[in-house]
Scaffold this active site. Structure first.
Site, PDB file in Angstrom:
ATOM      1  CG  HIS A 262      -2.151  -0.831   1.012  1.00 66.35           C
ATOM      2  ND1 HIS A 262      -2.150  -2.177   1.286  1.00 66.35           N
ATOM      3  CD2 HIS A 262      -3.390  -0.547   0.541  1.00 66.35           C
ATOM      4  CE1 HIS A 262      -3.345  -2.670   0.999  1.00 66.35           C
ATOM      5  NE2 HIS A 262      -4.110  -1.710   0.541  1.00 66.35           N
ATOM      6  N   GLY A 263       2.046   1.183   0.531  1.00 64.17           N
ATOM      7  CA  GLY A 263       2.882   2.376   0.550  1.00 64.17           C
ATOM      8  C   GLY A 263       4.227   2.086   1.164  1.00 64.17           C
TER       9      GLY A 263
END
Lengths: 461, 352
Positions: free
Chosen positions: A316-317
């Site tokens: 996601h990041g």
């Protein structure tokens, strides 16, 4: 380019529709591809070669996998997976690795951060799933580079998903006919998604920003902020997915559903069956199961679950807070499984729902925090270390329209559950009529116009 | 099919509107952009803006919506806090941000360097911090207290106490309310008090002025408040908008000495402030109180040191012959993110 912009709605979309309707059938995929490249290039044209290279490489290795036999197939598979994965690691995680090494005292100087090409994660996951599916013989290799690139780069899902697998669009990529009902359904989904994002998601965004900016949030500040973020994230992301699905349907491509009332879940496993479905099923099929899934004993399945969720978090990041968020969910899933394995009685649905929601919301606190100190500040706020009542700083940031939106958002989340007893109401709630969608979309367009004008208005101070 | 066509008609009418209303500007933007702007995505923002401008919007409809939100929910948009009895405040004065302390500390570090820069030129720097409206008219806030303003003001008072400064303390002698109801700036009573207090300090250093300065007042007219504009309420129907405010503009008449063809000497007092210095006749009252002409070099949006740094760095020739620089800034600007000029000044003066 983003869907929620004048440039997309009033320039890109009409130009695309004119071109798409005007070209002969055999040029339709090329048209989608061309417009998708322009759509991506709107952000930065200089990253387009990377995307083109990954698509071409993935297409070529797909053909190689299909033709190879014996051990060569595995080499071909590795060739299909590793380079896109390396590009993802390089662009997404090298900054994190360098920063982490620097914080540990490594002598790193003059490091300029590498920009992350938007949509790369979705693009790479699409390429990986294609290679694996061809290897597993779930789908035949796509002989046409144009068709394959169209699947990879289609502007609907290029930037923010859903994670579309080649097999879900393979047939339609080869041949499709215009169906006015499908077009109308696509338009309806697009308009509803647009309204979800603008009227609820974007309305709550400033409140979340204000809450996370507080140096010492009170317990009440934190709870309202996290509640707002819980709804903001859902309506923003589900709205975007709905727009993507709608745009796909308008041109005859069916993308997978990505959300199924996730905040009505009664367990964490249930939540992951309903939240970002295309990603969770991707992680299950291409990570959890290849790691061994449930087949190698209970303990190993727990380890696999933790690894899958941790990597899913990191996907996601590029921040350790995302990884910890993944581990938090992995831990929750493991506890849920152990609970069932130990044959403890099932919780009442309402209790399970409340526990799941609280668990998920605590996870979102980590997910939204840009770094550790921010996350720590929010957790200390939740623990009441900076007082209980709402602070003046936060009250000043809390607009009445945001309070109303927050309440409407909560109402919309629970509406499908409340409508259960009435089939006509549930049908209205889950599939609102076209004209209602059109009215909401018009309203959203108007709100979007009035919002964008504000930053240009105020220059006096 | 009709419903599809209706939606497509809206989309395509927007497209036609972009073609008709922004044709030239879009073409100019695309033609003028260098290749690197195409590649790096820098062009997109300009094109998006041109497209946005080309889409028709109704000021009346926006005003109606803003008015309904204001009257119905007491919501005045993200940048304006709606207090009681049509009192509006900038949310900048009320909100708290985790980086406030960092920004304030950086600005307070700038302070001695700025004072020194003027002392080196034998110019007296007079500091005029403008108190927050939220703190001075706290009773009309209705729903919040001006804690953030108090924290800023107290931090400033402490910091100023440790630096040798010629400063005007308006906070303790403020003529309540002293601000416009629908505007973030001081009203004529606030501006007048600030001018008189500032003049007192200047006169104590330079002696009383000798020029003949008089004040004339213009006709009374409606004054649209900047906060009402920010909240979109200027376009709202009267019954949904805050009650109007009225002002009599003041104008200073300066009778300079010397003959008809003499060159008047440049003013030796400069006013380098923010939008407060450009509002409510502050400079007019200042000139009347000083009996001297004052040169206006203030800058709307100048924040803390915008006008001051511009003068120091870009127009130092303006300082030739100056004896006093009046440096006005709004207290809330202490915690705003540093401007590029402020960051650069800090880097230069701190030697890194």
């Amino acid at each position: 380019m983003v869907f929620v912009s004048d440039a997309f709605v009033f320039v890109f979309l009409p130009l695309f529709l004119i071109a798409y309707a005007g070209v002969p059938a055999f040029l339709r995929n090329s048209t989608i591809l061309f417009f998708s490249l322009v759509f991506y290039g709107w952000w930065r044209f200089d990253f387009l070669p990377l995307l083109v290279a990954i698509a071409c490489w993935s297409w070529l290795t797909g053909l190689w996998i299909a033709r190879a036999s014996g051990p060569e197939r595995r080499w071909a598979l590795l060739a299909g997976i590793v380079p896109p994965l390396v590009s993802l690691v390089y662009f997404k995680y090298v900054n994190l690795i360098v920063d982490s090494l620097a914080s540990l005292g490594a002598p790193i100087k003059d490091w300029s951060a590498i920009p992350l090409p938007i949509g790369l994660s979705f693009f790479v996951f699409g390429a990986i799933s294609y290679s694996v599916d061809v290897f597993r013989k779930t789908v035949p290799a796509e002989p046409s580079l144009i068709n394959y690139s169209t699947y990879q780069a289609m502007f609907g899902h290029l930037v923010a998903g859903p994670v579309v697998r080649y097999q879900s669009v393979a047939e339609r990529l080869k041949s499709r006919v215009f169906d006015s009902n499908e077009f109308a359904e696509g338009l309806r989904r697009f308009m509803l998604g647009f309204a979800q994002k603008v009227l609820i998601g974007d309305t709550l965004a400033p409140l979340v920003d204000a809450g996370y900016a507080l140096p010492a949030p009170s317990m009440c500040d934190t709870i309202v902020t996290v509640a707002a973020y819980t709804l903001h994230l859902y309506f923003d992301f589900a709205g975007y997915s709905s727009m993507a699905i709608g745009l796909g349907l308008m041109i005859g491509l069916k993308f997978p559903e990505n959300f199924d009332n996730p905040y009505l879940s009664t367990s964490l496993a249930d939540f992951w069956r309903r939240w970002h479905i295309s990603l969770s099923s991707w992680l299950r099929d291409y990570l959890y199961i290849p790691l061994g899934g449930n087949r190698a004993g209970r303990f190993r399945s727990y380890v696999n679950l933790m690894v899958t969720m941790a990597l899913g978090g990191l996907w996601h990041g590029a921040s350790w807070t995302f990884m910890i968020w993944g581990i938090w969910h992995g831990l929750g899933l493991v506890i849920g499984r152990a609970w069932n394995a130990l044959r403890f009685p099932d919780m009442p649905a309402l209790v399970g729902h409340v526990i799941t929601l609280v668990f998920v919301m605590i996870g979102w606190m980590l997910f939204r925090a840009q770094d550790w100190p921010t996350a720590a500040t929010m957790f200390s706020g939740l623990a009441g270390q900076h007082g209980l009542a709402m602070s003046n700083g936060f009250t000043a940031a809390l607009r009445p329209i945001e309070v109303v939106t927050l309440l409407i958002g909560i109402g919309l989340v629970y509406l499908p559950a409340l409508a259960k007893s009435s089939p006509s109401l549930i049908s209205f709630v889950t599939r609102p009529p076209f004209m209602l969608a059109a009215l909401l979309w018009l309203w959203s367009l108007w709100v979007m116009q009035s919002r964008t004008v504000i930053p240009f208005l105020y220059f006096q101070f | 099919m009709i419903k599809i066509l209706a939606v497509l008609a809206i989309i395509f009418s927007g497209f036609v509107s972009v073609l008709v209303r922004s044709g030239d500007s879009l073409f100019d933007i695309l033609k003028a952009a260098p290749l690197k702007d195409y590649l790096s995505g820098n062009l997109s923002g300009r094109v998006d803006r041109a497209v946005f401008d080309a889409i028709p919007r109704s000021a009346d409809l926006n005003g109606l919506s803003a008015g309904l939100l204001y009257k119905g929910l007491r919501d005045a948009g993200p940048q304006v806090w709606a207090g009681c009895n049509d009192w509006l405040y900038s949310t900048e004065e009320l909100r708290v941000d985790r980086r406030d302390a960092e920004h304030m500390a950086a600005r307070l570090r700038m302070l001695p360097h700025l004072v020194q820069a003027f002392a080196d030129r034998n110019i007296l720097l007079i500091v005029v911090p403008v108190p927050d409206k939220a703190e001075q008219v706290e009773d009309k806030l209705c729903g919040v207290a001006a804690d953030a303003s108090r924290v800023r003001a107290d931090a400033w008072a402490r910091a100023a106490g440790t630096t040798k400064l010629h400063r005007v303390n308006l906070r303790d002698q403020w003529p309540r309310p002293g601000y416009w109801r629908t505007d973030t700036h001081w009203d004529t009573t606030g501006a007048q008090l600030a001018a008189e207090a500032t003049a007192k300090l200047v006169n104590s250093a330079l002696g009383a002025g000798t020029e003949r300065v008089s004040l004339t007042r213009g006709a009374r007219h409606e004054r649209p408040g900047d906060l009402a504009r920010l909240a979109g309420l200027l376009d709202a129907p009267k019954w949904l908008a805050p009650a109007a405010e009225y002002v009599e503009e003041a104008r200073a008449n300066i009778q300079r000495s010397g003959g008809l063809l003499d060159d008047a000497a440049a003013p030796s007092i400069l006013l380098a402030g923010s939008s407060f210095s450009l509002n409510s006749g502050f400079i007019e009252y200042l000139q009347v109180s000083l009996l001297r002409e004052v040169a206006q070099v203030s800058e709307a949006g100048g924040g803390f040191a915008g006008a001051l740094l511009k003068m120091l760095q870009q127009k130092p020739e303006m300082l030739a012959g100056a004896k006093v620089v009046i440096w006005e800034w709004p207290m809330r600007s202490l915690v705003a993110p540093l401007s590029d000029a402020e960051r650069q000044w800090l880097r230069q003066t701190e030697g890194h």
